[in-house]
Design a protein around this motif. Structure first.
Motif, PDB file in Angstrom:
ATOM      1  N   HIS A   1      26.007   2.650 -27.406  1.00  0.00           N
ATOM      2  CA  HIS A   1      25.836   2.221 -28.803  1.00  0.00           C
ATOM      3  C   HIS A   1      24.462   2.628 -29.354  1.00  0.00           C
ATOM      4  CE1 HIS A   1      24.307  -1.962 -27.263  1.00  0.00           C
ATOM      5  NE2 HIS A   1      23.270  -1.278 -27.667  1.00  0.00           N
TER       6      HIS A   1
ATOM      7  N   HIS B   1      16.181  -6.126 -26.952  1.00  0.00           N
ATOM      8  CA  HIS B   1      16.176  -5.465 -28.260  1.00  0.00           C
ATOM      9  C   HIS B   1      14.961  -5.867 -29.098  1.00  0.00           C
ATOM     10  CE1 HIS B   1      20.218  -4.537 -26.907  1.00  0.00           C
ATOM     11  NE2 HIS B   1      20.158  -3.512 -27.722  1.00  0.00           N
TER      12      HIS B   1
ATOM     13  N   ASP C   1      16.874   1.737 -24.138  1.00  0.00           N
ATOM     14  CA  ASP C   1      18.285   1.355 -24.170  1.00  0.00           C
ATOM     15  C   ASP C   1      19.131   2.601 -23.958  1.00  0.00           C
ATOM     16  OD1 ASP C   1      20.803   0.377 -24.846  1.00  0.00           O
ATOM     17  OD2 ASP C   1      20.118  -0.651 -26.657  1.00  0.00           O
TER      18      ASP C   1
ATOM     19  N   HIS D   1      23.019  -1.038 -34.710  1.00  0.00           N
ATOM     20  CA  HIS D   1      22.385  -1.508 -33.487  1.00  0.00           C
ATOM     21  C   HIS D   1      21.631  -2.823 -33.735  1.00  0.00           C
ATOM     22  CE1 HIS D   1      20.174   0.072 -29.621  1.00  0.00           C
ATOM     23  NE2 HIS D   1      20.779  -1.074 -29.412  1.00  0.00           N
TER      24      HIS D   1
ATOM     25  N   GLN E   1      22.576  -5.854 -19.842  1.00  0.00           N
ATOM     26  CA  GLN E   1      21.378  -6.333 -20.548  1.00  0.00           C
ATOM     27  C   GLN E   1      20.419  -7.040 -19.578  1.00  0.00           C
ATOM     28  OE1 GLN E   1      20.563  -5.228 -23.254  1.00  0.00           O
ATOM     29  NE2 GLN E   1      22.392  -4.796 -24.453  1.00  0.00           N
TER      30      GLN E   1
HETATM   31 MN    MN Z   1      21.375  -1.852 -27.531  1.00  0.00          MN
END
Ligand code: MN
Length: 201
Positions: free
Chosen positions: A167, A77, A163, A27, A144
């Motif tokens: 993934h 992130h 998130d 990630h 995103q």
């Molecule tokens: Mn992510």
């Protein structure tokens, strides 16, 4: 290259057993790493290269989709790693706790709404706690996108984000997004959320 991949603020295995080491490695290094390099590539030779990421997100409607996707990916992130910590979880304290109780009734009601925002986001995206017009609001965005973007359906200052892209959880939880979201409450860094709330309010 204006943007760089920040180091994780803890070891890859520090969030075990809630978030597994391999997920964190892929990630952070691969997914987040790709957002950073694709963002830099997309901005190369444009006037936006000298702007802050927040300025870019606030004007993202004027930019190609590749900037929205990768710029959002980088911002989301970078914050996400700090919204978690080993031995996190529990409940917030102080002003933040008061505001949550005021705007949602109880902490458990907030938790229910935030969980539902993550569960009902179809496909990939994020669940958010944001500060909007003087109050706390739960929201979610696709892909995103985030509430700092001028194109966001729901705008505000992100205080906490989760998130819910596959993934983020598939290696450990497979299709069980609910289990991943339940585990997240054990690693939330409430100090970071409180810090962002203090700046926003
Ligand atoms: Mn992510």
């Amino acid at each position: 290259m204006p943007f760089t991949l920040p180091d994780l603020p803890y070891a890859f295995d520090a969030l075990e057993p809630y978030v597994d080491k391999m997920t964190m490695e892929i990630h952070h290094d691969k997914h987040h790493g790709a957002y950073v390099s694709n963002l830099n590539k997309a901005l190369e030779g444009t006037e936006w290269v000298s702007k802050s990421l927040e300025e870019i997100l606030a004007g993202v409607s004027k930019l190609p989709a590749v900037v929205k996707n990768n710029g959002g990916g980088h911002w989301n992130h970078s914050a996400f790693w700090n919204w978690m910590k080993p031995k996190g979880g529990g409940v917030p304290a102080g002003e933040l706790a008061n505001a949550i109780n005021h705007d949602f009734g109880t902490f458990d009601k907030f938790k229910e709404q935030f969980t539902s925002a993550g569960m009902t986001r179809f496909g990939s995206g994020w669940a958010w706690l944001i500060f909007q017009h003087g109050k706390l609001v739960v929201a979610s965005t696709p892909n995103q996108d985030n509430p700092l973007m001028d194109v966001a359906d729901v705008k505000g200052v992100p205080l906490l984000g989760l998130d819910v892209w596959e993934h983020a959880y598939y290696l450990k939880y497979q299709n069980r997004r609910a289990d991943y979201i339940a585990a997240f409450w054990n690693v939330i860094n409430w100090d970071e959320v409180a810090k962002r709330f203090a700046v926003a309010k």
